[in-house]
Design a protein around this motif. Structure first.
Motif, mmCIF file in Angstrom:
data_model
loop_
_atom_site.group_PDB
_atom_site.id
_atom_site.type_symbol
_atom_site.label_atom_id
_atom_site.label_comp_id
_atom_site.label_asym_id
_atom_site.label_seq_id
_atom_site.Cartn_x
_atom_site.Cartn_y
_atom_site.Cartn_z
ATOM 1 N N ASP A 1 0.827 -1.207 0.000
ATOM 2 C CA ASP A 1 0.000 0.000 0.000
ATOM 3 C C ASP A 1 0.859 1.254 0.000
ATOM 4 O OD1 ASP A 1 -2.606 -1.476 2.083
ATOM 5 O OD2 ASP A 1 -2.356 -1.370 -0.093
ATOM 6 N N LEU B 1 2.044 1.690 -3.556
ATOM 7 C CA LEU B 1 0.934 2.125 -4.395
ATOM 8 C C LEU B 1 0.630 3.600 -4.144
ATOM 9 C CD1 LEU B 1 -1.229 1.162 -6.379
ATOM 10 C CD2 LEU B 1 -2.654 0.567 -4.435
ATOM 11 N N LEU C 1 -0.641 3.218 -13.687
ATOM 12 C CA LEU C 1 0.414 3.942 -12.978
ATOM 13 C C LEU C 1 1.790 3.683 -13.577
ATOM 14 C CD1 LEU C 1 -0.727 3.497 -9.285
ATOM 15 C CD2 LEU C 1 -0.669 5.615 -10.586
ATOM 16 N N GLN D 1 -5.595 -0.283 -12.491
ATOM 17 C CA GLN D 1 -5.029 0.916 -11.862
ATOM 18 C C GLN D 1 -3.508 0.807 -11.809
ATOM 19 O OE1 GLN D 1 -6.403 4.220 -9.984
ATOM 20 N NE2 GLN D 1 -4.619 3.988 -11.267
ATOM 21 N N LEU D 2 -2.981 -0.368 -11.474
ATOM 22 C CA LEU D 2 -1.532 -0.568 -11.443
ATOM 23 C C LEU D 2 -0.941 -0.327 -12.830
ATOM 24 C CD1 LEU D 2 -0.975 -3.849 -9.376
ATOM 25 C CD2 LEU D 2 -0.895 -1.515 -8.573
ATOM 26 N N ASP E 1 -10.430 -4.595 -11.357
ATOM 27 C CA ASP E 1 -10.088 -3.231 -11.783
ATOM 28 C C ASP E 1 -8.830 -2.673 -11.147
ATOM 29 O OD1 ASP E 1 -13.470 -1.920 -12.203
ATOM 30 O OD2 ASP E 1 -12.141 -3.139 -13.461
ATOM 31 N N GLN E 2 -8.537 -3.104 -9.939
ATOM 32 C CA GLN E 2 -7.368 -2.551 -9.257
ATOM 33 C C GLN E 2 -6.095 -2.858 -10.033
ATOM 34 O OE1 GLN E 2 -7.352 -0.414 -6.919
ATOM 35 N NE2 GLN E 2 -5.171 -0.358 -6.521
ATOM 36 N N SER F 1 -6.018 -7.270 -2.294
ATOM 37 C CA SER F 1 -6.987 -6.388 -2.961
ATOM 38 C C SER F 1 -6.285 -5.175 -3.553
ATOM 39 C CB SER F 1 -8.110 -5.978 -2.001
ATOM 40 O OG SER F 1 -7.718 -4.911 -1.191
ATOM 41 N N SER F 2 -5.152 -4.775 -2.979
ATOM 42 C CA SER F 2 -4.409 -3.635 -3.520
ATOM 43 C C SER F 2 -3.797 -3.922 -4.875
ATOM 44 C CB SER F 2 -3.308 -3.204 -2.558
ATOM 45 O OG SER F 2 -3.851 -2.514 -1.459
ATOM 46 N N PHE G 1 6.750 -1.020 -13.123
ATOM 47 C CA PHE G 1 5.990 -0.812 -11.892
ATOM 48 C C PHE G 1 5.124 -2.020 -11.546
ATOM 49 C CE2 PHE G 1 4.135 1.376 -8.487
ATOM 50 C CZ PHE G 1 2.751 1.220 -8.527
ATOM 51 N N LYS H 1 3.275 5.929 -5.494
ATOM 52 C CA LYS H 1 3.197 6.078 -6.943
ATOM 53 C C LYS H 1 2.013 6.945 -7.346
ATOM 54 C CE LYS H 1 4.572 5.159 -11.085
ATOM 55 N NZ LYS H 1 5.749 5.765 -11.631
ATOM 56 N N GLN I 1 -7.435 4.667 -5.720
ATOM 57 C CA GLN I 1 -7.241 4.822 -7.152
ATOM 58 C C GLN I 1 -6.968 6.294 -7.458
ATOM 59 O OE1 GLN I 1 -10.575 2.972 -9.151
ATOM 60 N NE2 GLN I 1 -9.574 1.008 -8.820
ATOM 61 N N PRO J 1 -8.718 -0.409 -1.866
ATOM 62 C CA PRO J 1 -7.511 0.203 -2.401
ATOM 63 C C PRO J 1 -7.785 1.521 -3.105
ATOM 64 C CG PRO J 1 -8.208 -1.608 -3.803
ATOM 65 C CD PRO J 1 -9.139 -1.582 -2.631
ATOM 66 N N VAL K 1 2.584 10.397 -9.334
ATOM 67 C CA VAL K 1 1.977 10.581 -10.643
ATOM 68 C C VAL K 1 1.125 11.840 -10.658
ATOM 69 C CG1 VAL K 1 0.024 9.631 -11.943
ATOM 70 C CG2 VAL K 1 2.050 8.262 -11.581
#
Lengths: 269, 192
Positions: free
Chosen positions: A49, A52, B33, B29-30, B25-26, B86-87, B41, A55, A182, A180, A59
């Protein structure tokens, strides 16, 4: 490249070694002088986390510092051995933090920069569920310290937001977010960053901390009243938006007049 | 062409990972990024997840083997595990974690043990699938950059040759030319 490198180093060192604080502090402060980007302090015990969040924030062109616990966050802000809150923390923290907090407690300037010379944090994002000091405990400590004007956002992966979110919002958090995270969630925090910048500018202009603290608590009270009916994230974000638009109505002129200026700053750098 | 085949492979693998519910969907998102400043990444986050979750799995095993079982600790570990999975968008793994936590809350030791087998299974399956998928992605982007390198080399050669040829008469005066050379120059110019 060098800026990014040094911030990466700071993140690694902070999570691994406590004793290399001073040189990192100087590097961080040097960065802040060079850039006008918002500085976000991210607190989360989960390494994924943290990565994430780091980043997501980078960004979005924010400066980020990541720490892995509430204690480390307080240490970073110079609050661990502070004289402001009623802490009974042990005297085992590095001498650098205690010396800087004692020297800077005599200063009477802008509240955000009083603890460490030049350290500016525009937003604190913290996980709720952490071992040791929870996000809520951290929130209470922050609101009882000289960093109380810095907006705090609490995050959690728990799907029972009403219990947690109401508690946090009553404790002074600006927003509660479900993990998480977004990119769309980060758009919400921009508003809080602008507000914090507006507040700090007001502090410099008027030198009137009391008025701003009242303004802050008024906003928080409004938010608590509106949040009573929240159950799930959908409701949360809707009411958050409502709250934001309400707050925007309260101080729309100021923020809107300042907004182009700030965006200009961000783009210029 | 190899590249097209790789591209199709990447696309279909990705599609099936989502269609079959392994990712949600997560994960997108990765991917969003990931950029030029951080081209690995997604791989980094996935690697981080598998290192971290391996540690958590060991802790959970230990907690499940101890008597009496500390359900509070178990829930703690699983909360972390679920949060991480989940992340990164690991949908099936996250769902199994939820099931585990329900058994944990009910202090159902047998249920926990069975459920944990499911967690480990989904965790391992996803790991294999992601390894293959990300490797294919890497091969594809390597082939892309290989192509780009070749193309840019060719472009460089053309440009520098044409610059040389344009100035050939100047060079000719320096080094002296023969009729053959001049003929050769004309041929080059017409070809390019």
């Amino acid at each position: 490249m060098e800026l990014m490198k040094s911030s990466d180093n700071i993140i690694q060192d902070r999570t691994q070694q406590q004793h290399k604080q001073e040189p990192e502090m100087q590097a961080q402060e040097g960065q802040q002088e060079q850039g006008h980007h918002f500085h976000v302090l991210a607190v989360d015990d989960s390494v994924i986390d943290r990565k994430l969040l780091e980043k997501l924030l980078k960004v979005s062109s924010y400066q980020v510092t990541c720490v892995d616990s509430g204690d480390k966050a307080l240490e970073y802000l110079g609050l661990l051995n502070n004289l402001d809150s009623d802490s009974t923390a042990s005297s085992s923290s590095p001498s650098s933090s205690s010396s800087s907090s004692s020297s800077s407690s005599n200063s009477s300037s802008c509240s955000q920069s009083s603890q460490r010379e030049g350290l500016k944090v525009n937003l604190i994002m913290t996980d709720f569920c952490m071992p040791g000091m929870s996000g809520y405990d951290l929130l209470k400590r922050l609101k009882g310290s000289s960093w109380k004007d810095v907006p705090v956002v609490v995050m959690s992966s728990e799907n029972v937001p009403s219990r947690i979110s109401i508690r946090c919002l009553e404790g002074g958090a600006e927003e509660f977010m479900l993990k998480p995270l977004q990119l769309s969630d980060l758009e919400k925090i921009e508003a809080y960053l602008l507000k914090s910048l507006h507040l700090s500018c007001t502090n410099i202009d008027k030198d009137d901390d009391d008025n701003n603290a009242d303004h802050n608590s008024d906003n928080n009270n409004d938010k608590v009243v509106n949040n009573d009916s929240n159950i799930d994230k959908g409701n949360n974000s809707t009411s958050m938006n409502n709250n934001f638009s309400k707050r925007k109505a309260l101080s729309s002129e100021d923020t809107e007049s300042r907004r182009p200026k700030i965006k200009g700053l961000a783009v210029a750098i | 062409m190899d590249r097209n085949r790789l591209h199709n492979q990447v696309a279909s693998m990705r599609r099936s990972l989502f269609d079959q519910g392994y990712l949600d969907d997560q994960f997108i998102q990765l991917e969003e990024l990931q950029d030029d400043t951080n081209p690995n990444f997604v791989q980094e986050v996935v690697t981080l997840f598998y290192n971290d979750s391996t540690r958590l799995i060991q802790n959970i095993e230990q907690a499940l083997n101890s008597r009496p079982i500390d359900f509070c600790k178990l829930d703690d570990y699983m909360h972390q595990f679920k949060g991480s999975s989940s992340s990164i968008g690991a949908k099936k793994v996250t769902n199994e974690c939820t099931a585990f936590r329900e058994y944990c809350n009910a202090e159902n030791a047998e249920g926990c043990i069975r459920s944990f087998q499911q967690v480990k299974q989904e965790h391992a399956i996803l790991k294999r699938k992601l390894e293959v998928y990300l490797q294919t992605v890497t091969s594809f982007s390597n082939s892309m950059s290989c192509m780009e390198t070749i193309l840019s080399y060719i472009a460089y050669t053309i440009i520098s040759s044409s610059l040389y040829i344009e100035n050939m008469d100047k060079y000719g005066k320096l080094f002296g030319t023969t009729p053959q050379t001049e003929l050769g120059v004309d041929k080059c110019l017409t070809t390019l």
